[in-house]
Design a protein around this motif. Structure first.
Motif, PDB file in Angstrom:
ATOM      1  N   ALA A 119       0.814  -1.218   0.000  1.00 31.12           N
ATOM      2  CA  ALA A 119       0.000   0.000   0.000  1.00 31.12           C
ATOM      3  C   ALA A 119       0.846   1.266   0.000  1.00 31.12           C
ATOM      4  N   PRO A 120       1.862   1.406   0.867  1.00 25.58           N
ATOM      5  CA  PRO A 120       2.661   2.632   0.855  1.00 25.58           C
ATOM      6  C   PRO A 120       3.502   2.804  -0.412  1.00 25.58           C
ATOM      7  N   LEU A 121       3.821   1.713  -1.071  1.00 24.71           N
ATOM      8  CA  LEU A 121       4.651   1.776  -2.277  1.00 24.71           C
ATOM      9  C   LEU A 121       3.870   2.159  -3.525  1.00 24.71           C
ATOM     10  N   MET A 122       2.544   2.062  -3.453  1.00 19.59           N
ATOM     11  CA  MET A 122       1.714   2.250  -4.638  1.00 19.59           C
ATOM     12  C   MET A 122       1.146   3.654  -4.770  1.00 19.59           C
ATOM     13  N   GLY A 123       1.501   4.540  -3.871  1.00 20.20           N
ATOM     14  CA  GLY A 123       0.993   5.896  -3.940  1.00 20.20           C
ATOM     15  C   GLY A 123      -0.521   5.913  -3.876  1.00 20.20           C
ATOM     16  N   ALA A 124      -1.133   6.701  -4.767  1.00 15.67           N
ATOM     17  CA  ALA A 124      -2.594   6.818  -4.791  1.00 15.67           C
ATOM     18  C   ALA A 124      -3.268   5.480  -5.069  1.00 15.67           C
ATOM     19  N   HIS A 125      -2.596   4.599  -5.793  1.00 14.91           N
ATOM     20  CA  HIS A 125      -3.173   3.297  -6.117  1.00 14.91           C
ATOM     21  C   HIS A 125      -3.131   2.337  -4.930  1.00 14.91           C
ATOM     22  N   GLY A 126      -2.438   2.715  -3.878  1.00 15.79           N
ATOM     23  CA  GLY A 126      -2.338   1.869  -2.695  1.00 15.79           C
ATOM     24  C   GLY A 126      -3.570   1.894  -1.814  1.00 15.79           C
ATOM     25  N   ALA A 127      -4.532   2.759  -2.126  1.00 16.93           N
ATOM     26  CA  ALA A 127      -5.739   2.853  -1.299  1.00 16.93           C
ATOM     27  C   ALA A 127      -6.502   1.536  -1.270  1.00 16.93           C
ATOM     28  N   GLY A 128      -6.543   0.832  -2.389  1.00 15.10           N
ATOM     29  CA  GLY A 128      -7.243  -0.451  -2.434  1.00 15.10           C
ATOM     30  C   GLY A 128      -6.577  -1.486  -1.543  1.00 15.10           C
ATOM     31  N   ALA A 129      -5.258  -1.546  -1.574  1.00 19.31           N
ATOM     32  CA  ALA A 129      -4.530  -2.487  -0.726  1.00 19.31           C
ATOM     33  C   ALA A 129      -4.713  -2.132   0.747  1.00 19.31           C
ATOM     34  N   LYS A 130      -4.732  -0.832   1.055  1.00 19.91           N
ATOM     35  CA  LYS A 130      -4.955  -0.429   2.444  1.00 19.91           C
ATOM     36  C   LYS A 130      -6.342  -0.838   2.897  1.00 19.91           C
ATOM     37  N   ARG A 131      -7.354  -0.635   2.046  1.00 18.37           N
ATOM     38  CA  ARG A 131      -8.732  -1.026   2.384  1.00 18.37           C
ATOM     39  C   ARG A 131      -8.819  -2.537   2.622  1.00 18.37           C
TER      40      ARG A 131
END
Length: 147
Positions: A111-123
């Motif tokens: 999640a932290p490595l994906m920038g804005a796209h990391g929101a899905g992994a964080k969720r």
């Protein structure tokens, strides 16, 4: 996944990790992929899954549930889904030991490595923490093509 550029009976093994559930829940897809296996070949997948089928999303994970998670199924569901075709013999259909922990680790690392796209992994990570391992994890299925 429906237009693979391979000759029939090209592979001794086909492995799919964290992808098959996006196309393989289609009743007709196993016939598409099984034709690429040689007799005696194996198909193995590991996908996000459920401990058991659900009629409704449990309240504790509902805030994070996305519509496409309807492709998450139990090992028993996958066993039936493949067995009913008669194309392959299911050898293993179970939950991957520590699957939830591996999935959560992936979410928290990426999640932290994906920038804005990391929101899905964080969720997804938040959902896995709310689940506490009761329902979500990885499902593993291995099947062979008769010789």
């Amino acid at each position: 996944a429906h237009a693979l550029p391979f000759a029939e009976a090209s592979f001794d093994a086909i492995v799919s990790l964290d992808a098959y559930h996006y196309f393989g829940t289609d009743d007709l897809y196993l016939g598409t992929i099984a034709k690429f296996l040689r007799p005696g070949g194996r198909l193995g997948i590991v996908v996000p899954g459920l401990a058991h089928e659900i009629a409704e999303v449990p309240e504790n994970i509902k805030p994070w549930w996305e519509w496409d998670f309807c492709s998450f199924h139990s090992p028993q569901w996958w066993r039936h889904h493949w067995t009913k075709t008669g194309l392959l013999s299911v050898e293993t259909a179970d939950r991957l030991p520590d699957g939830r922990a591996f999935w959560l680790e992936w979410c928290r690392f990426t999640a932290p490595l994906m920038g804005a796209h990391g929101a899905g992994a964080k969720r997804e990570g938040d959902m896995l923490e709310a689940d506490t391992g009761d329902l979500l994890g990885f499902t593993r299925i291995v099947a062979g093509k008769d010789e």
